[in-house]
Motif scaffolding. Sequence first.
Motif, short mmCIF file in Angstrom:
data_model
loop_
_atom_site.label_atom_id
_atom_site.label_comp_id
_atom_site.label_asym_id
_atom_site.label_seq_id
_atom_site.Cartn_x
_atom_site.Cartn_y
_atom_site.Cartn_z
N GLU A 273 -56.02 -3.56 35.38
CA GLU A 273 -57.26 -4.14 34.52
C GLU A 273 -59.05 -4.26 34.55
O GLU A 273 -59.01 -3.36 35.90
N VAL A 274 -59.52 -3.39 33.58
CA VAL A 274 -61.31 -3.09 33.94
C VAL A 274 -61.90 -4.56 33.81
O VAL A 274 -61.68 -5.49 33.24
N ASP A 275 -62.41 -4.86 34.73
CA ASP A 275 -63.38 -5.34 35.09
C ASP A 275 -64.48 -6.18 33.79
O ASP A 275 -64.97 -4.67 33.35
N ASP A 276 -65.50 -7.12 34.57
CA ASP A 276 -66.56 -7.26 33.71
C ASP A 276 -67.69 -5.70 34.07
O ASP A 276 -68.67 -5.38 32.88
N ASP A 277 -67.35 -5.16 35.17
CA ASP A 277 -68.49 -4.36 35.23
C ASP A 277 -67.88 -3.10 34.95
O ASP A 277 -68.09 -1.65 35.37
N GLY A 278 -66.77 -2.92 34.52
CA GLY A 278 -65.81 -1.75 33.83
C GLY A 278 -65.38 -1.08 35.22
O GLY A 278 -64.92 0.41 34.89
N ASN A 279 -64.94 -1.48 36.34
CA ASN A 279 -63.93 -1.06 37.52
C ASN A 279 -63.17 -1.36 36.98
O ASN A 279 -62.78 -2.02 36.40
N LEU A 280 -61.76 -0.58 37.43
CA LEU A 280 -59.75 -0.12 37.70
C LEU A 280 -59.82 -1.20 38.88
O LEU A 280 -60.62 -1.61 39.88
N VAL A 281 -59.31 -2.52 38.32
CA VAL A 281 -58.26 -3.25 39.77
C VAL A 281 -56.95 -3.30 39.12
O VAL A 281 -56.47 -3.59 38.10
N VAL A 282 -56.25 -2.44 40.35
CA VAL A 282 -55.04 -2.66 39.85
C VAL A 282 -54.34 -4.49 40.63
O VAL A 282 -54.38 -4.87 42.07
N LEU A 283 -53.69 -4.45 39.84
CA LEU A 283 -52.94 -6.50 40.07
C LEU A 283 -51.74 -6.30 40.86
O LEU A 283 -51.72 -6.89 41.70
N SER A 284 -51.60 -4.99 41.15
CA SER A 284 -50.12 -4.72 41.76
C SER A 284 -50.04 -3.48 42.83
O SER A 284 -49.99 -2.41 41.80
N ALA A 285 -50.49 -3.28 43.55
CA ALA A 285 -50.40 -2.25 44.82
C ALA A 285 -48.89 -0.94 44.21
O ALA A 285 -48.80 0.14 44.42
N GLU A 286 -47.82 -2.39 44.64
CA GLU A 286 -46.59 -1.81 44.39
C GLU A 286 -45.74 -2.11 42.68
O GLU A 286 -46.46 -2.46 41.98
N VAL A 287 -45.46 -1.25 41.95
CA VAL A 287 -44.99 -1.12 41.31
C VAL A 287 -43.56 -1.97 40.21
O VAL A 287 -42.94 -1.81 41.30
N PRO A 288 -44.24 -2.67 39.56
CA PRO A 288 -43.23 -4.29 39.26
C PRO A 288 -41.75 -4.01 39.05
O PRO A 288 -41.91 -2.54 38.26
N ALA A 289 -41.32 -4.41 39.50
CA ALA A 289 -39.46 -4.05 38.87
C ALA A 289 -39.49 -4.07 37.46
O ALA A 289 -40.28 -5.12 36.93
N GLY A 290 -39.10 -3.31 36.39
CA GLY A 290 -39.56 -3.26 35.09
C GLY A 290 -40.14 -2.61 34.50
O GLY A 290 -40.35 -2.14 33.14
N ALA A 291 -40.90 -2.20 35.44
CA ALA A 291 -42.22 -2.47 34.26
C ALA A 291 -42.81 -0.41 35.15
O ALA A 291 -43.41 0.01 34.50
N GLU A 292 -41.64 0.58 35.78
CA GLU A 292 -42.17 1.62 35.78
C GLU A 292 -42.13 2.22 34.36
O GLU A 292 -43.35 3.34 34.32
N ALA A 293 -41.49 1.97 33.51
CA ALA A 293 -41.91 3.02 32.80
C ALA A 293 -43.22 3.54 32.03
O ALA A 293 -44.13 4.30 31.87
N GLU A 294 -44.14 1.21 31.68
CA GLU A 294 -46.19 1.57 31.62
C GLU A 294 -46.30 2.21 32.35
O GLU A 294 -47.05 2.90 31.92
N VAL A 295 -45.87 1.95 33.70
CA VAL A 295 -46.93 2.48 34.41
C VAL A 295 -47.32 3.95 34.86
O VAL A 295 -48.20 4.55 35.20
N THR A 296 -45.24 4.51 34.73
CA THR A 296 -45.80 5.82 34.78
C THR A 296 -46.25 6.40 33.12
O THR A 296 -47.24 7.69 33.34
N GLU A 297 -46.07 5.69 32.03
CA GLU A 297 -46.63 6.07 30.73
C GLU A 297 -48.92 6.08 31.34
O GLU A 297 -48.85 6.72 30.84
#
Length: 63
Positions: free
Chosen positions: A25-49
């Motif tokens: 998520e990019v916050d209101d100040d334009g900084n990236l926030v990683v909502l989950s430091a570990e890749v959630p199960a089932g999201a591997e393809a999206e995170v890799t992309e």
Amino acid sequence: MRIVLNRAKCTGIGICEAVAPDVFEVDDDGNLVVLSAEVPAGAEAEVTEAVEGCPAQALRLEP
């Protein structure tokens, strides 16, 4: 897998958020926030992309 963000390289464009909005998520100040430091199960393809599509090469995956 673990997501590693290099804040010095990140430009806050938000491509990662568009590809994997449950993880990035990019916050209101334009900084990236990683909502989950570990890749959630089932999201591997999206995170890799998202990592591979980062134009600033600010993201990487570690085992």
